[in-house]
Structure formats: structure tokens, C-alpha cells
Enzyme design. Structure first.
Site, mmCIF file in Angstrom:
data_model
loop_
_atom_site.group_PDB
_atom_site.id
_atom_site.type_symbol
_atom_site.label_atom_id
_atom_site.label_comp_id
_atom_site.label_asym_id
_atom_site.label_seq_id
_atom_site.Cartn_x
_atom_site.Cartn_y
_atom_site.Cartn_z
ATOM 1 N N GLU A 105 10.694 0.217 13.905
ATOM 2 C CA GLU A 105 10.002 -0.319 12.730
ATOM 3 C C GLU A 105 10.271 0.675 11.605
ATOM 4 O O GLU A 105 9.828 1.829 11.675
ATOM 5 C CB GLU A 105 8.503 -0.444 13.017
ATOM 6 C CG GLU A 105 7.732 -1.239 12.014
ATOM 7 C CD GLU A 105 8.017 -2.741 12.045
ATOM 8 O OE1 GLU A 105 7.636 -3.415 11.082
ATOM 9 O OE2 GLU A 105 8.637 -3.240 13.010
ATOM 10 N N ASP A 137 -1.410 2.068 3.864
ATOM 11 C CA ASP A 137 -1.165 3.277 4.647
ATOM 12 C C ASP A 137 -2.150 4.390 4.337
ATOM 13 O O ASP A 137 -2.599 4.564 3.208
ATOM 14 C CB ASP A 137 0.266 3.775 4.398
ATOM 15 C CG ASP A 137 1.291 2.846 5.024
ATOM 16 O OD1 ASP A 137 1.220 2.667 6.255
ATOM 17 O OD2 ASP A 137 2.125 2.283 4.307
#
Length: 262
Positions: free
Chosen positions: A48, A59
Site C-alpha cells: 500500500e 493521517d
């Protein structure tokens, strides 16, 4: 087919998928390629890979900082070049992209999907695009044979989970908790109910992400019915802590992956 082959092989051996996340170009493109090669050699199931973005809202701090490191020299052209190099290095491993919508839309949706197909990418997950906007990308994904991944979150309704399960291809990204990415000591939530709901709607494998940093988390995820895990922050932390020593970084990554895969 790469995801399908991977999951079939893992199932035969009763193993969980282990998929690492790193940001392309972190800490620079040369090291980034060495990091990705080390991940492949260490036996990860798939990759990924993130496109660095200036405002990575999904994030936590560890991955935000990795975006900032990569942004010092990042470009879309260099990202595509590195993706091609990874695909040339290994023709079999599934490659997934994690990108923010702004990057894709400013590049041009159809052009982006055409380009990543040419680079040998298998899937795309758009971190900040709600399911309701899926029609903006789904035609281009299908046209260029890219699997579009959607996110199943802990607070999603049954109707939303049905949509996620129906439209996700390759795998479903299932959140172990709400909030942002980041390594955890313990998995706070039991995702078994969400995974059970997803599996009632679709046979597409469910992978658990957010907070995966220890081997026991993978055992827990397996107990919840997940088909594998995605691990980002714990790995990116190793990069952050070894920026002055490439060999030490690669050795520690190898050791970390070796301790997580079973």
C-alpha cells in the site's frame, strides 16, 4: 487478478494478509525504492503506497511527517517512475495506492487512472473521498481495470456498509477505530460486528487497518474475522528513527516484518 491470487494462496495456507503502508519518496526516492524492495523480500503479501500530500487529514502525526519529508522532492512524475520500477522489480505482488482526492482531481481523474494502470498498479483507495462521491471515479477505475477500494468505518450504518461491500474490489479497508492513523498498544475496538456485516453483503476480503503495530493485533484481527491487516504508522516510525543510517533502517524494517508475519 493479483489480489485474487494472493488471497487464494493465503487461504490455502490459512494465513492472514500482511500489507505494509509507506509514503512514496520518503525519505527520498532512492531510499524509498530500497525500503519497498526490503518489504517485498521480507515476504509481505501486497503493498500500500501513499502519494505525499500537503494536508493528509486522515493521517496521524507519524504519517503526516512522512508526507512532509517526501514533499521536499516529490512530484507526480517521480511517483509514477518509482511505481514502474517497483512493478518491474516484482511482476506478481499486488500494488495498492493510497491518495488524497485533490491530487487525483487536479491531475485529471481519467488520466490518473490510465497512468497508474500503465505503471502496473492494481488498486486505489482515496483517503478523503466519501462513498457518496464514488461515481466521480468508479467509471475510470472500471475502464482502466483498477480496483477501487472503499473504507468501512466503525460508525457506518448498515446501509453504508452494504454500499462499501458492494462497490469495493480487491479488498475492503476496515477501520479498527475511528479517527486518524497511528500505532496503538492495543486494538481498542472489536471490529467483528462490522466484518460480519460486510461478509453478509459480499465475499470481498476485509482487511483491518489503523493501529496495527504488534503481532497480537494480527491474532486479534483474525479472531474478528478479518482476512488480513494493513500496517503503516509502526513501519513509518522505523523510517523516521533511522534517517541517518539506511542500513540500520532496512535491517530494522526486515526484523519488524519478520516479527509480524505468520
Amino acid at each position: 487478478m493479483r489480489y485474487q491470487n494472493m488471497f487464494e494462496t493465503l487461504k490455502k495456507h490459512e494465513k492472514m494478509a500482511f500489507i505494509p503502508f509507506v509514503t512514496l519518496g520518503d525519505p527520498n526516492y532512492e531510499w524509498s525504492f530500497e525500503i519497498i524492495k526490503t518489504l517485498i523480500i521480507s515476504g509481505v503479501s501486497a503493498l500500500e503506497l501513499g502519494f505525499a500530500f500537503s494536508d493528509p487529514v486522515a493521517d496521524g502525526i507519524t504519517i503526516q511527517v512522512s508526507h512532509l519529508r517526501a514533499l521536499k522532492h516529490a512530484s507526480m512524475a517521480k511517483n509514477f517512475q518509482l511505481l514502474r520500477a517497483v512493478r518491474d522489480y516484482n511482476p506478481h505482488i499486488p500494488i495498492g495506492l493510497l491518495a488524497y482526492a485533490n491530487l487525483i482531481f487536479s491531475y485529471g481523474v481519467d488520466g490518473f487512472y490510465a497512468q497508474i494502470k500503465e505503471c502496473g498498479v492494481d488498486s486505489v483507495l482515496i483517503a478523503d473521498m466519501p462513498l457518496i462521491e464514488k461515481e466521480l471515479v468508479i467509471k475510470s477505475a472500471q475502464k482502466h481495470q483498477i480496483k477501487q477500494i472503499f473504507i468501512a468505518s466503525p460508525n457506518a450504518s448498515s446501509k453504508d456498509l452494504e454500499q462499501v461491500a458492494t462497490h469495493s474490489q480487491g479488498y475492503i479497508y476496515t477501520l479498527a477505530r475511528s479517527g486518524v492513523t497511528g500505532a496503538s498498544r492495543i486494538l481498542e475496538n472489536d471490529a467483528s460486528a462490522i466484518i460480519k456485516t460486510l461478509k453478509a453483503f459480499s465475499p470481498t476480503p476485509a482487511l483491518l487497518g489503523f493501529g496495527i503495530s504488534q503481532k497480537e493485533h494480527i491474532t486479534n484481527a483474525k479472531g474478528m474475522g478479518a482476512d488480513g491487516v494493513i500496517c503503516g504508522s509502526a513501519l513509518v516510525k522505523i523510517i523516521e528513527e533511522n534517517l541517518n543510517d539506511e542500513n540500520a533502517m532496512l535491517e530494522k524494517i526486515k526484523g519488524f516484518i519478520g516479527g509480524m508475519i505468520f
